[in-house]
Design a protein around this motif. Sequence first.
Motif, mmCIF file in Angstrom:
data_model
loop_
_atom_site.group_PDB
_atom_site.id
_atom_site.type_symbol
_atom_site.label_atom_id
_atom_site.label_comp_id
_atom_site.label_asym_id
_atom_site.label_seq_id
_atom_site.Cartn_x
_atom_site.Cartn_y
_atom_site.Cartn_z
ATOM 1 N N VAL A 247 1.814 -1.892 3.243
ATOM 2 C CA VAL A 247 2.824 -1.366 2.625
ATOM 3 C C VAL A 247 2.392 0.296 2.597
ATOM 4 C CG1 VAL A 247 4.204 -2.919 1.645
ATOM 5 C CG2 VAL A 247 2.480 -1.632 0.457
ATOM 6 N N GLU A 250 4.810 4.891 0.166
ATOM 7 C CA GLU A 250 6.234 5.053 -0.443
ATOM 8 C C GLU A 250 6.639 3.834 -1.034
ATOM 9 O OE1 GLU A 250 7.858 8.007 -0.485
ATOM 10 O OE2 GLU A 250 6.474 9.197 1.081
ATOM 11 N N GLU A 251 5.808 2.719 -1.045
ATOM 12 C CA GLU A 251 6.479 1.473 -1.338
ATOM 13 C C GLU A 251 6.307 1.604 -3.126
ATOM 14 O OE1 GLU A 251 7.963 -1.666 -2.272
ATOM 15 O OE2 GLU A 251 7.318 -1.506 0.063
ATOM 16 N N LYS A 252 7.773 1.144 -3.395
ATOM 17 C CA LYS A 252 7.899 1.016 -5.122
ATOM 18 C C LYS A 252 7.337 -0.210 -5.597
ATOM 19 C CE LYS A 252 11.754 4.233 -5.002
ATOM 20 N NZ LYS A 252 13.387 4.309 -5.149
ATOM 21 N N ASP A 253 7.477 -1.243 -4.932
ATOM 22 C CA ASP A 253 6.949 -2.583 -5.111
ATOM 23 C C ASP A 253 5.470 -2.753 -5.287
ATOM 24 O OD1 ASP A 253 6.385 -5.160 -5.919
ATOM 25 O OD2 ASP A 253 8.038 -6.140 -4.751
ATOM 26 N N LYS A 256 3.079 -5.485 -3.584
ATOM 27 C CA LYS A 256 3.130 -5.773 -2.008
ATOM 28 C C LYS A 256 1.949 -4.959 -1.455
ATOM 29 C CE LYS A 256 8.032 -6.141 -1.245
ATOM 30 N NZ LYS A 256 9.249 -5.575 -0.374
ATOM 31 N N ASN A 327 1.333 4.369 -6.603
ATOM 32 C CA ASN A 327 0.979 3.519 -5.390
ATOM 33 C C ASN A 327 -0.419 3.617 -4.852
ATOM 34 O OD1 ASN A 327 0.499 3.285 -2.241
ATOM 35 N ND2 ASN A 327 2.834 2.514 -2.515
#
Length: 351
Positions: A247, A250-253, A256, A327
């Motif tokens: 990812v 920009e990935e918020k989770d 992952k 992140n």
Amino acid sequence: MDRILAGFGLKMSECSLTPFGNGLINHTWILRNAAGDFILQKVNNNVFTHPEDIASNLDLIENYLTQTGQNYFFVAPVRTTDGSTLLLIDGDGYYRLFPFVAGSHSIDVVGDADQALEAAKQFGLFTKVLSGIDVDRLKITLPSFHDLSLRYRQFLEALETGNGERITAAAALISELKSHSGIADRFEAIKQDPGFKKRVTHHDTKISNVLFDKNNKGICVIDLDTVMPGYFISDVGDMMRTYLSPVSEEEKDFDKIEVRDAYYKAIVQGYLEQMNDELTQVEKEHFFYSGLFMIYMQALRFLTDHLNNDRYYGAKYEGHNLVRAQNQAVLLKRLLEKEKSLAVLPASYKV
């Protein structure tokens, strides 16, 4: 557009133009006419304040490759009617034209370790074939672009002058990034180490800056605006930052986010396939550090911008740059967790 195309000896009535790609800096179109397909770009001179320096670097590279007879596929810019590679339209800006490489394609997100390997080969080859250039002749198109020492100082300054509420709310992340200041200290040591050499360095090694053929084999690297003198850790580190995790920034989770060993090994193997004989021993010992260097620097830059009210990157939503910084801090943590298994180059990496 009539004036622009006329500068390259073309007529608008004989051409078609379509917006092309998803680059964030320059405006790009694909231009088609009876002579073939081309890429037309308007240079963003808010980012690149001296576009003529980019043109100078491309001229230097093209002349060097021609004079030395290097067997390298270089996408040279098309000359204007007055022989320049850069067209200035008064009141509008700078434009340039490149031939479109038939049968080529680019990839926005690295899909497997083989693609990472091919990209690493291409960025390594680019630096290798230009190893004879006097790097002092290259213009600096983005001053201090990968200067981690500067980025750390800017981070500390933001803690003094930035948004107080944001500083308080980000206290845990601030403390975490401060705890990794040794990464910045090591960069200071690298700048003083004669074992580290300044080379022709791309500085923006995301996968989309490699052209692939129909078999997904690398053809060459493109988007040479950021080519400047630099250390190999910039190119290798940027590949690690953008290839290792499935990812993006920009990935918020954050669950992952992971470091994929196969992609790490592919980057090292591909780059060493071209650069093994060029790098010094101390440089080879810093492959793992390359990833730490680039990920840490980007985490600092995102958090610094958040504390400074998003004046550099901007924000699409409240706390956007804070999420990006968190992140990257998680990605840094995941890479550090694998230091024992990845930091020492196994013999199988070497070619």
